[in-house]
Write a protein that holds these residues in place. Structure first.
Motif, short mmCIF file in Angstrom:
data_model
loop_
_atom_site.label_atom_id
_atom_site.label_comp_id
_atom_site.label_asym_id
_atom_site.label_seq_id
_atom_site.Cartn_x
_atom_site.Cartn_y
_atom_site.Cartn_z
N VAL A 1 39.21 39.13 44.40
CA VAL A 1 39.58 39.34 43.00
C VAL A 1 39.94 37.98 42.39
CG1 VAL A 1 41.06 40.55 41.36
CG2 VAL A 1 40.54 41.60 43.58
N ARG A 2 39.17 37.58 41.39
CA ARG A 2 39.35 36.26 40.79
C ARG A 2 39.45 36.39 39.28
NH1 ARG A 2 38.65 31.23 42.68
NH2 ARG A 2 38.05 29.56 41.26
N LEU A 3 40.37 35.65 38.68
CA LEU A 3 40.50 35.61 37.23
C LEU A 3 39.81 34.36 36.70
CD1 LEU A 3 44.28 36.57 36.77
CD2 LEU A 3 42.28 38.07 37.03
N LEU A 4 38.99 34.55 35.66
CA LEU A 4 38.28 33.44 35.02
C LEU A 4 38.78 33.30 33.59
CD1 LEU A 4 34.63 34.21 36.20
CD2 LEU A 4 36.32 32.70 37.28
N PRO A 5 39.14 32.10 33.15
CA PRO A 5 39.66 31.94 31.79
C PRO A 5 38.57 32.18 30.75
CG PRO A 5 39.31 29.79 32.81
CD PRO A 5 39.07 30.82 33.88
N THR A 6 38.89 32.97 29.73
CA THR A 6 37.95 33.27 28.65
C THR A 6 38.68 33.17 27.31
OG1 THR A 6 38.40 35.65 28.90
CG2 THR A 6 36.48 34.75 30.07
N PRO A 7 39.18 32.00 26.96
CA PRO A 7 40.00 31.86 25.75
C PRO A 7 39.18 32.00 24.48
CG PRO A 7 39.53 29.71 26.69
CD PRO A 7 39.00 30.72 27.68
N GLU B 1 36.64 38.83 38.01
CA GLU B 1 35.50 38.81 38.92
C GLU B 1 35.84 39.55 40.20
OE1 GLU B 1 32.81 35.14 39.85
OE2 GLU B 1 34.29 35.29 41.48
N LEU B 2 34.96 40.47 40.60
CA LEU B 2 35.12 41.24 41.83
C LEU B 2 33.96 40.89 42.75
CD1 LEU B 2 35.90 44.63 40.06
CD2 LEU B 2 37.58 43.10 41.12
N ARG B 3 34.29 40.55 44.00
CA ARG B 3 33.24 40.06 44.90
C ARG B 3 33.36 40.73 46.27
NH1 ARG B 3 30.00 35.55 44.85
NH2 ARG B 3 31.01 34.83 42.95
N SER B 4 32.19 41.10 46.83
CA SER B 4 32.16 41.70 48.16
C SER B 4 30.80 41.46 48.79
CB SER B 4 32.43 43.21 48.07
OG SER B 4 32.25 43.84 49.32
N HIS B 5 30.78 40.90 49.99
CA HIS B 5 29.56 40.69 50.76
C HIS B 5 28.46 40.03 49.94
CE1 HIS B 5 31.03 42.75 54.34
NE2 HIS B 5 31.51 43.70 53.55
N GLY B 6 28.83 39.01 49.18
CA GLY B 6 27.85 38.24 48.42
C GLY B 6 27.43 38.87 47.11
N GLU B 7 27.93 40.05 46.79
CA GLU B 7 27.63 40.69 45.52
C GLU B 7 28.84 40.57 44.59
OE1 GLU B 7 26.25 44.65 46.16
OE2 GLU B 7 24.54 44.00 47.37
N THR B 8 28.57 40.53 43.27
CA THR B 8 29.61 40.20 42.30
C THR B 8 29.51 41.10 41.08
OG1 THR B 8 29.43 37.88 42.99
CG2 THR B 8 30.66 38.31 40.96
N ALA B 9 30.68 41.45 40.54
CA ALA B 9 30.78 42.10 39.24
C ALA B 9 31.77 41.33 38.39
CB ALA B 9 31.22 43.55 39.39
N LEU B 10 31.61 41.41 37.07
CA LEU B 10 32.52 40.73 36.15
C LEU B 10 32.91 41.70 35.05
CD1 LEU B 10 33.77 37.87 35.58
CD2 LEU B 10 32.01 37.66 33.82
N VAL B 11 34.24 41.96 34.95
CA VAL B 11 34.78 42.78 33.87
C VAL B 11 35.11 41.85 32.71
CG1 VAL B 11 36.62 44.34 33.18
CG2 VAL B 11 35.71 44.44 35.52
N THR B 12 34.58 42.15 31.52
CA THR B 12 34.58 41.18 30.43
C THR B 12 35.92 40.98 29.76
OG1 THR B 12 34.05 42.87 28.77
CG2 THR B 12 32.20 41.76 29.85
N GLY B 13 36.84 41.99 29.76
CA GLY B 13 37.89 41.93 28.76
C GLY B 13 37.22 41.91 27.39
N ASP B 14 37.81 41.20 26.43
CA ASP B 14 37.22 41.17 25.09
C ASP B 14 36.51 39.86 24.77
OD1 ASP B 14 38.00 43.73 24.62
OD2 ASP B 14 39.55 43.27 23.15
N CYS B 15 36.10 39.11 25.79
CA CYS B 15 35.28 37.93 25.48
C CYS B 15 33.90 38.36 25.01
CB CYS B 15 35.21 36.97 26.66
SG CYS B 15 34.30 37.56 28.11
N ILE B 16 33.47 39.56 25.41
CA ILE B 16 32.25 40.18 24.89
C ILE B 16 32.61 41.61 24.54
CG2 ILE B 16 29.82 40.73 25.29
CD1 ILE B 16 29.88 38.69 27.60
N HIS B 17 32.64 41.93 23.26
CA HIS B 17 33.00 43.28 22.84
C HIS B 17 31.84 44.25 22.94
CE1 HIS B 17 36.60 41.55 20.73
NE2 HIS B 17 37.10 42.72 21.06
N HIS B 18 30.63 43.75 22.71
CA HIS B 18 29.48 44.66 22.57
C HIS B 18 28.20 43.93 22.97
CE1 HIS B 18 26.39 47.12 20.61
NE2 HIS B 18 27.27 48.11 20.69
N PRO B 19 27.20 44.64 23.52
CA PRO B 19 25.95 43.99 23.93
C PRO B 19 25.22 43.25 22.81
CG PRO B 19 26.13 46.12 24.98
CD PRO B 19 27.26 46.04 23.99
N VAL B 20 25.46 43.59 21.54
CA VAL B 20 24.79 42.84 20.47
C VAL B 20 25.15 41.36 20.53
CG1 VAL B 20 26.61 43.14 18.72
CG2 VAL B 20 24.22 42.89 18.00
#
Length: 310
Positions: free
Chosen positions: A208-214, A224-243
């Protein structure tokens, strides 16, 4: 997000608990509410129907037939190496809010969290990506005339930069109310921790890693969530929407530093583009997750259906 003149909304975003597999991790999306249609034009005023309509892959999941953005409120829950983690806690129930869409909400969020296997007493760590009303609400629940921690055995974590910013500004009454009912009670209970996050990020637990997104707020982080070489990233509000993948400079009306927010968004998208990292949007409606791929000079989200491996 601050207040906006939106209608009252209750309920959940559907039945079942959507999950994604990343290595050995199972990431659960715990739904709170769909946000009303007026949210998109208020939150991202630059995302006009003309702009949205030029991005056909946004429909039907991320925009409606009138090219109005769809947005949602939810948390992500995951067990990482035995640590039971909840990322953000939504709007919360029964809280006095100036925003009619959030005022005295009555959702079955806690029931859904429990159905996902995360009874509130079993949560070990709550990561607050930033201290906005729609990310801290379930920090507490009503008890008698006051508010008590919803997750009594958890540590609640945010960045020192985030806390110091809000501690030093003259907040409007609506925000002071939010701090009184959703932040101060966990601090008073001795459950609130602050962490320093350098430019390169920091690991708060194995995997479990925190990345700064000011920009949206000064101390916001992505998770950032990481396991066995695979990764997921939860955005918070640095990206609100796919547009915003197509228009990274398209900012939110509530970004404290819009220039920094756009710079952060471009950096994050550039780092994810063409990788297998699963992007999990904190306000993306279903299907919520996907991979970022290059599309000309910008990016596209290729959705990843729930219950699928990255």
């Amino acid at each position: 997000m601050p207040t906006a003149p939106l209608p009252h909304t209750t309920g959940t975003t559907g039945t079942g608990i959507p999950t994604w597999t990343v290595g050995d991790l199972t990431i659960h999306r715990v739904d709170e509410v769909h946000l009303p249609p007026q949210t998109g034009p208020w939150l991202l005023p630059g995302a006009t129907p003309e702009i949205v309509g030029q991005v056909p892959w946004l429909q039907p999941d991320f925009a409606d037939e009138q090219s109005v953005l769809r947005l949602a409120s939810h948390s992500f829950a995951v067990e990482v190496n035995g640590l039971r983690v909840l990322v953000d806690t939504g709007i919360g129930n029964g809280k006095q809010r100036a925003n009619p869409a959030w005022d005295n909400l009555d959702s079955d969020y806690l029931k859904r969290l429990t159905e996902a296997g995360f009874d509130p007493e079993t949560v070990d760590l709550v990561v607050l990506t930033h201290l906005h009303t729609d990310h801290v609400g379930w920090n507490t629940r009503a008890q008698g005339a006051g508010w008590v921690p919803t997750f009594p055995n958890a540590r609640y974590l945010t960045t020192r930069t985030e806390w110091d910013y809000w501690a030093g500004v003259d907040m409007e009454e609506a925000r002071r109310q939010m701090f009184r009912d959703s932040v101060h009670p966990i601090r008073d209970a001795g459950l609130f921790d602050l962490v320093d996050v350098p430019d390169g990020g920091t690991e708060i637990a194995p995997g479990v890693r925190l990345l700064p997104t000011p920009g949206h707020t000064p101390g916001q982080v992505a998770v950032e969530l990481r396991s066995h070489g695979e990764t997921a990233l939860v955005t918070g509000d640095c990206i609100h929407h796919p547009v915003q993948l197509v228009h990274p400079d398209l900012g939110s009306c509530v970004d404290i530093d819009p220039t920094a927010a756009a710079r952060t968004r471009q950096r994050i998208l550039g780092s994810l583009s063409g990788t297998e990292t699963l992007l999990l949007g904190s306000h993306f409606p279903p299907p919520t997750a996907g991979r970022v791929v290059p599309q000309g000079d910008t990016y596209k989200l290729v959705p990843s259906a729930p219950d699928s491996r990255v």
